[in-house]
Scaffold this motif. Structure first.
Motif, short mmCIF file in Angstrom:
data_model
loop_
_atom_site.label_atom_id
_atom_site.label_comp_id
_atom_site.label_asym_id
_atom_site.label_seq_id
_atom_site.Cartn_x
_atom_site.Cartn_y
_atom_site.Cartn_z
N ILE A 16 -1.51 -0.20 1.39
CA ILE A 16 -1.93 0.33 0.08
C ILE A 16 -1.13 1.58 -0.27
N LYS A 17 -0.94 2.46 0.71
CA LYS A 17 -0.17 3.68 0.47
C LYS A 17 1.27 3.38 0.10
N LYS A 18 1.85 2.39 0.78
CA LYS A 18 3.22 2.01 0.46
C LYS A 18 3.35 1.53 -0.98
N ILE A 19 2.34 0.75 -1.41
CA ILE A 19 2.35 0.25 -2.80
C ILE A 19 2.21 1.40 -3.78
N LEU A 20 1.29 2.35 -3.47
CA LEU A 20 1.05 3.47 -4.38
C LEU A 20 2.25 4.42 -4.44
N TYR A 21 2.93 4.60 -3.29
CA TYR A 21 4.07 5.52 -3.25
C TYR A 21 5.37 4.86 -3.69
N ASN A 22 5.31 3.57 -3.98
CA ASN A 22 6.51 2.86 -4.40
C ASN A 22 6.94 3.33 -5.79
N ILE A 24 8.42 1.79 -8.13
CA ILE A 24 8.12 0.77 -9.14
C ILE A 24 6.67 0.90 -9.62
N THR A 25 5.76 1.19 -8.68
CA THR A 25 4.36 1.40 -9.05
C THR A 25 4.22 2.61 -9.98
N ALA A 26 4.93 3.69 -9.61
CA ALA A 26 4.89 4.89 -10.44
C ALA A 26 5.45 4.61 -11.83
N ILE A 28 5.48 1.67 -13.40
CA ILE A 28 4.53 0.84 -14.14
C ILE A 28 3.37 1.68 -14.67
N LEU A 29 2.84 2.58 -13.82
CA LEU A 29 1.75 3.44 -14.26
C LEU A 29 2.18 4.36 -15.40
#
Length: 259
Positions: A16-22, A24-26, A28-29
């Motif tokens: 989950i942390k890897k996804i949040l710190y990615n 690409i996630t940032a 998209i948000l």
């Protein structure tokens, strides 16, 4: 029974942390947040209006029962309610009205407006001036007042016509600074007038508290966070339902309880 449980351990937390710190996630948000604040401004003027279906309240029955307007006989009298209010979060004050272009309410058919009176308004000190000229009703805000969010007025308008009026017999034109269309037609019958804000607060509070109790308790005892499938299904349904109520409250609630 293991298949009936969903376990959130250190491995899952790491993913989950890897996804949040990615990055690409940032990204998209950031895009979603930017689109939200672009499409849904935090503060805007939304002058709105609605007029009800014309209702026959009096008609000539015979020679013994007649109706007169300024010594002139009329065959019938119809009633329509004109509601003006501010649906937006930003107030509309007297300076936002163009004096040379007041609110103009008239008919595209052969209709004679007999009178216009204020039936209801959201506040006693919210005053409007109205005048009938050539079967057109002109309305303007008077004094140094402002139409706050949810503020408005309801006019009772009496008129007469030779032919039965249609539901869309009237037209309203206006010019309000800071808006493209001025007062915009909103059918209040299509909106939910029930304010669910208290229910929304209770639901969000209950969801957050229940989740925190589960997570904090298991974290203190250094155990994996475990959710049974039924529990996860319950929380998912509760969150989706609360999101639905929140969206409905933002977009489909007409706060005109004074009407």
């Amino acid at each position: 029974m293991q298949n009936d449980k969903i376990i959130i351990n250190k491995v899952i937390w790491g993913k989950i942390k890897k996804i949040l710190y990615n990055p690409i996630t940032a990204l998209i948000l950031t895009i979603v947040t930017g689109l939200y604040f672009y499409l849904v401004p935090l503060s805007e003027k939304e002058p709105s209006y609605f007029f009800s279906r014309p209702q026959l309240i009096a008609a000539k029955a015979n020679e013994n029962l007649k109706f007169f307007y300024k010594d002139k006989e009329v065959k019938n009298v119809y009633l329509t309610n004109l509601v003006l209010w501010n649906k937006g979060k930003e107030y509309i004050d007297n300076n936002d009205f163009i004096k040379s272009k007041p609110i103009k309410f008239y008919s595209k058919e052969h209709i004679q407006i007999l009178s216009a009176t204020i039936n209801k308004k959201s506040r006693k000190d919210l005053n409007f001036k109205n005048e009938i000229i050539n079967d057109t009703l002109f309305i303007s805000l008077i004094n140094d007042e402002a139409i706050e969010q949810g503020d408005g007025v309801n006019f009772h308008i009496l008129f007469t016509t030779n032919l039965p009026p249609k539901d869309d017999s009237f037209i309203l034109n206006s010019r309000i600074k800071g808006t493209k269309e001025g007062f915009k037609y909103q059918n209040v019958n299509n909106f939910n007038k029930t304010n669910d804000i208290r229910t929304i607060y209770i639901l969000w509070g209950a969801i957050i508290i229940l989740l925190l109790i589960r997570i904090v308790t298991l974290f203190i005892y250094k155990k994996d966070i475990v959710f049974r499938t039924k529990e996860l299904f319950f929380f998912t349904c509760a969150i989706l339902y609360t999101i639905y109520l929140t969206i409905k409250h933002i977009y489909f609630i007409v706060n005109i309880d004074w009407l």
